[in-house]
Design a protein around this motif. Structure first.
Motif, PDB file in Angstrom:
ATOM      1  N   ASP A   5       0.834  -1.202   0.000  1.00 44.28           N
ATOM      2  CA  ASP A   5       0.000   0.000   0.000  1.00 44.28           C
ATOM      3  C   ASP A   5       0.873   1.258   0.000  1.00 44.28           C
ATOM      4  O   ASP A   5       0.671   2.189  -0.790  1.00 44.28           O
ATOM      5  N   ARG A   6       1.866   1.275   0.880  1.00 45.25           N
ATOM      6  CA  ARG A   6       2.734   2.436   1.013  1.00 45.25           C
ATOM      7  C   ARG A   6       3.573   2.670  -0.238  1.00 45.25           C
ATOM      8  O   ARG A   6       3.857   3.823  -0.597  1.00 45.25           O
ATOM      9  N   LEU A   7       3.934   1.580  -0.928  1.00 44.28           N
ATOM     10  CA  LEU A   7       4.855   1.695  -2.059  1.00 44.28           C
ATOM     11  C   LEU A   7       4.158   1.887  -3.398  1.00 44.28           C
ATOM     12  O   LEU A   7       4.824   1.974  -4.432  1.00 44.28           O
ATOM     13  N   GLY A   8       2.827   1.950  -3.409  1.00 42.44           N
ATOM     14  CA  GLY A   8       2.126   2.314  -4.631  1.00 42.44           C
ATOM     15  C   GLY A   8       1.763   1.183  -5.568  1.00 42.44           C
ATOM     16  O   GLY A   8       1.483   1.435  -6.759  1.00 42.44           O
ATOM     17  N   TYR A   9       1.734  -0.046  -5.088  1.00 32.61           N
ATOM     18  CA  TYR A   9       1.277  -1.144  -5.940  1.00 32.61           C
ATOM     19  C   TYR A   9      -0.207  -0.956  -6.246  1.00 32.61           C
ATOM     20  O   TYR A   9      -0.968  -0.429  -5.424  1.00 32.61           O
ATOM     21  N   ARG A  10      -0.620  -1.390  -7.431  1.00 29.23           N
ATOM     22  CA  ARG A  10      -1.976  -1.081  -7.892  1.00 29.23           C
ATOM     23  C   ARG A  10      -3.044  -1.852  -7.130  1.00 29.23           C
ATOM     24  O   ARG A  10      -4.035  -1.282  -6.698  1.00 29.23           O
ATOM     25  N   ARG A  11      -2.874  -3.166  -7.009  1.00 21.00           N
ATOM     26  CA  ARG A  11      -3.900  -3.983  -6.359  1.00 21.00           C
ATOM     27  C   ARG A  11      -3.257  -5.152  -5.624  1.00 21.00           C
ATOM     28  O   ARG A  11      -2.117  -5.558  -5.916  1.00 21.00           O
ATOM     29  N   LEU A  12      -3.992  -5.694  -4.677  1.00 23.12           N
ATOM     30  CA  LEU A  12      -3.560  -6.829  -3.868  1.00 23.12           C
ATOM     31  C   LEU A  12      -4.696  -7.832  -3.842  1.00 23.12           C
ATOM     32  O   LEU A  12      -5.798  -7.516  -3.381  1.00 23.12           O
ATOM     33  N   TRP A  13      -4.429  -9.021  -4.359  1.00 31.69           N
ATOM     34  CA  TRP A  13      -5.474 -10.035  -4.477  1.00 31.69           C
ATOM     35  C   TRP A  13      -5.166 -11.249  -3.603  1.00 31.69           C
ATOM     36  O   TRP A  13      -4.000 -11.580  -3.351  1.00 31.69           O
ATOM     37  N   PHE A  14      -6.249 -11.925  -3.202  1.00 34.16           N
ATOM     38  CA  PHE A  14      -6.168 -13.183  -2.466  1.00 34.16           C
ATOM     39  C   PHE A  14      -7.036 -14.209  -3.188  1.00 34.16           C
ATOM     40  O   PHE A  14      -8.058 -13.864  -3.785  1.00 34.16           O
ATOM     41  N   ALA A  15      -6.635 -15.489  -3.101  1.00 36.28           N
ATOM     42  CA  ALA A  15      -7.320 -16.537  -3.844  1.00 36.28           C
ATOM     43  C   ALA A  15      -8.058 -17.496  -2.918  1.00 36.28           C
ATOM     44  O   ALA A  15      -7.630 -17.757  -1.792  1.00 36.28           O
ATOM     45  N   GLU A  16      -9.156 -18.017  -3.432  1.00 40.84           N
ATOM     46  CA  GLU A  16      -9.973 -18.976  -2.690  1.00 40.84           C
ATOM     47  C   GLU A  16      -9.443 -20.397  -2.885  1.00 40.84           C
ATOM     48  O   GLU A  16      -9.356 -20.894  -4.014  1.00 40.84           O
ATOM     49  N   HIS A  17      -9.102 -21.045  -1.780  1.00 41.92           N
ATOM     50  CA  HIS A  17      -8.736 -22.471  -1.784  1.00 41.92           C
ATOM     51  C   HIS A  17      -9.439 -23.126  -0.593  1.00 41.92           C
ATOM     52  O   HIS A  17      -9.665 -22.484   0.432  1.00 41.92           O
TER      53      HIS A  17
END
Length: 332
Positions: free
Chosen positions: A37-49
């Motif tokens: 978040d602080r470093l400017g990445y566009r999105r953060l995703w998590f996957a369903e398992h």
């Protein structure tokens, strides 16, 4: 030293059951999310398992809610929700709630695989045939999140009118064609299934319909490619982290055979099955900052990706964080 395309992060929310539980793994995901978040990445995703003792993201929407409260600007979402496991209405309500709580920051990536084995599919009260309804279910879900419900008299509250962005996820030409036909972004899971990457990327671009039934205004193709990454301050450390990550990958895939010691891992590397397992993570880029940035740019150009989503493959949390720092879209 940013790349020429936007970078995002896929967090596998991994648990090492020999030393920790889900609580510790989720706390680590929170710490890494704050860094991204602080470093400017566009999105953060998590996957369903499901039924996966080394993965802490089975209740994907709950984890997304927690991570979104711990960050301020990064988009947080599912990469993805395995839609055949769920009613489209329930997913619309869950992600409508998330969007209502965190406006403009929620993504919903959708996959048609169950994310588990058939025994667990039945425990989820599914038959295994739901994947055949995936295209219809995507359209139904979109209707609940917009103002055009496909089911007369039924709406998602919250959800209706939130227009949570949808992404189709896949590892084959099926997903590429469906995303193109519907006019949606497409994310290819080349971080663990790279075989059809080039064909799927080409299929998606060649058949994209900007007037597709789910296409937003001014729609255009948006292709996201998955890639495993380890960046370190020196090449020797990066190579060592890669070996450890490969060992862990072999151990996870062969976990059904029982615990594997170091000798068994070394033997597996020389076995055709072990080589096949490592081929799953063939799209792995390792090296120093300059080396990794250059190779990421080359990879993006190779497949005409509009965005890359990275799995920080390093085993150590410190090295995961360092990878994010070295590849930061914005200066720390």
């Amino acid at each position: 030293m940013p790349t020429t395309v936007p970078l995002s992060v896929l967090d596998l929310a991994r648990i090492d059951p020999t030393i920790e539980g889900a609580t510790e793994a989720i706390a680590r995901s929170v710490r890494l999310a704050r860094v991204a978040d602080r470093l400017g990445y566009r999105r953060l995703w998590f996957a369903e398992h499901h039924n996966a003792p080394r993965v802490a993201s089975s209740a994907t929407s709950v984890l997304i809610a927690h991570i979104a409260t711990q960050t301020t600007r990064i988009r947080v979402g599912a990469g993805g929700v395995m839609l055949p496991n769920h009613s489209p209405l329930v997913i619309a309500e869950q992600f409508g709630m998330l969007e209502s709580l965190h406006p403009g920051r929620i993504d919903l990536g959708l996959g048609r695989a169950p994310g588990t084995d058939m025994t667990t599919v039945h425990a989820l009260r599914r038959t295994g045939r739901e994947a055949t309804e995936f295209p219809r279910d995507v359209v139904e879900l979109h209707g609940y999140l917009s103002d055009t419900s496909q089911v007369s008299g039924v709406a998602a509250y919250p959800g209706q009118g939130t227009n949570v962005p949808l992404f189709i996820l896949g590892t084959s030409l099926f997903g590429a064609h469906l995303a193109a036909q519907l006019g949606l972004p497409f994310a290819f899971a080349s971080h663990f299934a790279p075989t059809m990457l080039h064909q799927a990327a080409q299929e998606y671009r060649d058949t994209f319909d900007a007037s597709g039934p789910l296409a937003p205004p001014t729609a255009k193709p948006w292709f996201i490619a998955g890639v495993n990454v380890i960046a370190a301050d020196d090449a020797e450390n990066a190579a060592m982290q890669k070996l450890r990550a490969e060992d862990g990958w072999i151990r996870d895939v062969l976990a059904h055979s029982g615990p594997l010691d170091d000798d068994a891992i070394r033997a597996a590397r020389q076995h055709p099955q072990g080589r096949q397992i490592l081929a799953m993570i063939d799209r792995t880029i390792v090296g120093t900052q300059q080396q990794v940035v250059s190779r990421l740019d080359a990879f993006a150009a190779e497949v005409q990706a509009d965005e890359l989503i990275m799995v920080t493959l390093a085993v150590d949390e410190h090295q995961k964080r360092r990878t994010l720092e070295l590849l930061a879209p914005e200066l720390p």
